[in-house]
Design a protein around this motif. Structure first.
Motif, PDB file in Angstrom:
ATOM      1  N   LEU A 197       1.054  -1.351   0.179  1.00 44.88           N
ATOM      2  CA  LEU A 197       0.144  -0.014   0.052  1.00 44.88           C
ATOM      3  C   LEU A 197       0.829   1.240  -0.095  1.00 44.88           C
ATOM      4  N   ARG A 198       1.990   1.165   0.615  1.00 44.59           N
ATOM      5  CA  ARG A 198       2.730   2.189   0.901  1.00 44.59           C
ATOM      6  C   ARG A 198       3.520   2.694  -0.304  1.00 44.59           C
ATOM      7  N   GLN A 199       3.803   1.501  -1.032  1.00 39.50           N
ATOM      8  CA  GLN A 199       4.507   1.683  -2.340  1.00 39.50           C
ATOM      9  C   GLN A 199       3.566   2.277  -3.478  1.00 39.50           C
ATOM     10  N   LYS A 200       2.151   1.998  -3.371  1.00 42.49           N
ATOM     11  CA  LYS A 200       1.273   2.437  -4.226  1.00 42.49           C
ATOM     12  C   LYS A 200       0.952   4.057  -4.190  1.00 42.49           C
ATOM     13  N   ILE A 201       0.865   4.244  -2.807  1.00 39.37           N
ATOM     14  CA  ILE A 201       0.462   5.618  -2.655  1.00 39.37           C
ATOM     15  C   ILE A 201       1.734   6.714  -2.399  1.00 39.37           C
ATOM     16  N   GLN A 202       2.849   6.022  -2.050  1.00 42.49           N
ATOM     17  CA  GLN A 202       4.016   7.013  -1.775  1.00 42.49           C
ATOM     18  C   GLN A 202       4.435   7.798  -3.133  1.00 42.49           C
ATOM     19  N   ARG A 203       4.355   7.223  -4.304  1.00 43.31           N
ATOM     20  CA  ARG A 203       5.091   7.553  -5.492  1.00 43.31           C
ATOM     21  C   ARG A 203       4.608   9.010  -5.943  1.00 43.31           C
ATOM     22  N   TYR A 204       3.138   9.337  -5.302  1.00 39.95           N
ATOM     23  CA  TYR A 204       2.578  10.561  -5.612  1.00 39.95           C
ATOM     24  C   TYR A 204       2.589  11.610  -4.632  1.00 39.95           C
ATOM     25  N   SER A 205       3.403  11.340  -3.665  1.00 42.93           N
ATOM     26  CA  SER A 205       3.701  12.271  -2.321  1.00 42.93           C
ATOM     27  C   SER A 205       5.095  12.455  -1.876  1.00 42.93           C
ATOM     28  N   ASP A 206       5.515  13.786  -1.687  1.00 41.90           N
ATOM     29  CA  ASP A 206       6.681  14.222  -1.012  1.00 41.90           C
ATOM     30  C   ASP A 206       7.002  13.791   0.109  1.00 41.90           C
ATOM     31  N   HIS A 207       5.942  13.279   1.072  1.00 47.17           N
ATOM     32  CA  HIS A 207       6.498  13.134   2.475  1.00 47.17           C
ATOM     33  C   HIS A 207       5.698  11.726   2.784  1.00 47.17           C
ATOM     34  N   LYS A 208       6.052  11.045   3.946  1.00 47.59           N
ATOM     35  CA  LYS A 208       5.559   9.749   4.295  1.00 47.59           C
ATOM     36  C   LYS A 208       4.052   9.901   4.808  1.00 47.59           C
ATOM     37  N   LEU A 209       3.183   9.108   4.031  1.00 46.75           N
ATOM     38  CA  LEU A 209       1.814   9.058   4.430  1.00 46.75           C
ATOM     39  C   LEU A 209       1.495   7.936   5.445  1.00 46.75           C
ATOM     40  N   ILE A 210       2.111   6.782   5.487  1.00 48.90           N
ATOM     41  CA  ILE A 210       1.767   5.933   6.456  1.00 48.90           C
ATOM     42  C   ILE A 210       3.023   5.662   7.365  1.00 48.90           C
ATOM     43  N   GLU A 211       2.960   5.925   8.569  1.00 52.97           N
ATOM     44  CA  GLU A 211       4.120   5.772   9.466  1.00 52.97           C
ATOM     45  C   GLU A 211       4.033   4.578  10.345  1.00 52.97           C
ATOM     46  N   THR A 212       5.206   3.742  10.463  1.00 52.55           N
ATOM     47  CA  THR A 212       5.079   2.680  11.235  1.00 52.55           C
ATOM     48  C   THR A 212       5.535   3.241  12.613  1.00 52.55           C
ATOM     49  N   VAL A 213       4.825   2.628  13.677  1.00 51.36           N
ATOM     50  CA  VAL A 213       5.021   2.816  15.196  1.00 51.36           C
ATOM     51  C   VAL A 213       5.507   1.699  15.696  1.00 51.36           C
ATOM     52  N   LYS A 214       6.810   1.604  16.052  1.00 49.77           N
ATOM     53  CA  LYS A 214       7.701   0.179  16.223  1.00 49.77           C
ATOM     54  C   LYS A 214       6.561  -0.597  17.589  1.00 49.77           C
ATOM     55  N   GLY A 215       6.459  -1.709  17.360  1.00 49.60           N
ATOM     56  CA  GLY A 215       5.843  -2.410  18.328  1.00 49.60           C
ATOM     57  C   GLY A 215       4.704  -2.286  18.562  1.00 49.60           C
ATOM     58  N   VAL A 216       4.026  -1.288  18.017  1.00 50.44           N
ATOM     59  CA  VAL A 216       2.566  -1.109  18.194  1.00 50.44           C
ATOM     60  C   VAL A 216       1.641  -1.123  16.689  1.00 50.44           C
ATOM     61  N   GLY A 217       1.986  -0.491  15.506  1.00 52.92           N
ATOM     62  CA  GLY A 217       1.184  -0.636  14.510  1.00 52.92           C
ATOM     63  C   GLY A 217       1.486   0.314  13.501  1.00 52.92           C
ATOM     64  N   TYR A 218       0.510   1.036  12.908  1.00 53.89           N
ATOM     65  CA  TYR A 218       0.568   1.894  11.937  1.00 53.89           C
ATOM     66  C   TYR A 218      -0.097   2.984  11.965  1.00 53.89           C
ATOM     67  N   ARG A 219       0.141   4.333  11.516  1.00 56.69           N
ATOM     68  CA  ARG A 219      -0.374   5.691  11.874  1.00 56.69           C
ATOM     69  C   ARG A 219      -0.519   6.309  10.356  1.00 56.69           C
ATOM     70  N   LEU A 220      -1.605   6.781   9.885  1.00 56.90           N
ATOM     71  CA  LEU A 220      -1.904   7.580   8.718  1.00 56.90           C
ATOM     72  C   LEU A 220      -1.494   8.985   9.013  1.00 56.90           C
ATOM     73  N   VAL A 221      -0.688   9.805   8.557  1.00 58.12           N
ATOM     74  CA  VAL A 221      -0.235  11.006   9.071  1.00 58.12           C
ATOM     75  C   VAL A 221      -1.313  11.750   8.560  1.00 58.12           C
ATOM     76  N   SER A 222      -2.064  12.802   9.403  1.00 56.67           N
ATOM     77  CA  SER A 222      -3.071  13.477   9.322  1.00 56.67           C
ATOM     78  C   SER A 222      -2.766  14.708   8.339  1.00 56.67           C
ATOM     79  N   GLU A 223      -1.775  15.411   8.244  1.00 57.16           N
ATOM     80  CA  GLU A 223      -1.850  16.631   7.536  1.00 57.16           C
ATOM     81  C   GLU A 223      -0.112  16.529   7.029  1.00 57.16           C
ATOM     82  N   GLU A 224      -0.175  17.166   5.862  1.00 58.68           N
ATOM     83  CA  GLU A 224       1.177  17.428   5.146  1.00 58.68           C
ATOM     84  C   GLU A 224       2.220  18.208   6.172  1.00 58.68           C
ATOM     85  N   PRO A 225       3.579  18.226   6.288  1.00 58.62           N
ATOM     86  CA  PRO A 225       4.252  18.740   7.213  1.00 58.62           C
ATOM     87  C   PRO A 225       4.662  20.158   6.492  1.00 58.62           C
TER      88      PRO A 225
END
Length: 225
Positions: A197-225
């Motif tokens: 999923l990351r590979q498919k959506i990341q190619r059209y964005s300059d910043h990380k859209l889905i973050e890995t939270v180690k040992g817990v799970g994942y988070r979708l970044v709510s806003e562009e930096p």
């Protein structure tokens, strides 16, 4: 979206479940009232397709008990007895809609879509986070305006991340949303699909859209930096 399907005719139940899964719903199929009661007690469902003539407790008994407990999950009652009086009894017991057998799958799917629109998490509301947007009726995902092709499971995972954007979502929560109760939670399929999923959506964005939270799970970044 996760659906509990309660149908004692296993052949019909499997056929309905397959039809629902082809539309990317997650489906738990059970064939009797006691199993349905157990599933409802431990799982959060977006909707229920409930046959009224199942081994005890019956569909009507189940429905009355759920409503008495304060459960507001939308319920589509399915019956082989389609008289007006019986429909009234079902609706009075708390059913949101009624469908008589035999029925066409196209009508069933239309009733399910209508049912889910009445729930707390409407299927048809748009989802958006920064450059990422999802049109659920059309099953379209766009990043920076570009249309992205996703598999059913990828779509389901992204839908849940978008609906709870900014929150850390555990692998267990993602599994509960996108897979049925037979899924082997010890596999790494969630991580593999998130990677794709990351590979498919990341190619059209300059910043990380889905973050890995180690040992817990994942988070979708709510806003562009």
């Amino acid at each position: 979206m996760r659906i509990l399907l309660v149908e004692d005719d296993r052949t019909l139940g499997v056929a309905i479940a397959e039809e629902l899964r082809e539309t990317s719903y997650t489906v738990d199929l059970v064939v009797d009232g006691s199993s349905a009661a157990k599933m409802m007690s431990c799982t959060q469902y977006d909707g229920v397709v409930l046959d009224d003539q199942i081994p005890s407790p019956t569909g009507l008994e189940l429905l009355r008990s759920w409503r008495a407990e304060g459960r507001e999950t939308p319920v589509l009652m399915v019956t082989a007895r389609g008289s007006l009086e019986e429909r009234v009894v079902g609706l009075d017991a708390g059913a949101d809609d009624y469908l008589a057998k035999p029925f066409k799958f196209s009508e069933l799917m239309a009733r399910v879509r209508s049912l889910l629109r009445r729930g707390e998490r409407p299927m048809y509301s748009p989802l958006r986070s920064g450059v990422l947007s999802m049109n659920r009726p059309l099953r379209e995902v766009r990043v920076s305006g570009e249309l992205i092709q996703l598999s059913g499971k990828e779509f389901a995972l992204l839908e849940y991340l978008l609906a709870r954007r900014g929150e850390v979502i555990s692998r267990g929560e993602l599994i509960e949303h996108a897979w049925d109760s037979t899924f082997d939670s010890l596999t790494n399929v969630v991580d593999v699909l998130i990677h794709r999923l990351r590979q498919k959506i990341q190619r059209y964005s300059d910043h990380k859209l889905i973050e890995t939270v180690k040992g817990v799970g994942y988070r979708l970044v709510s806003e562009e930096p």
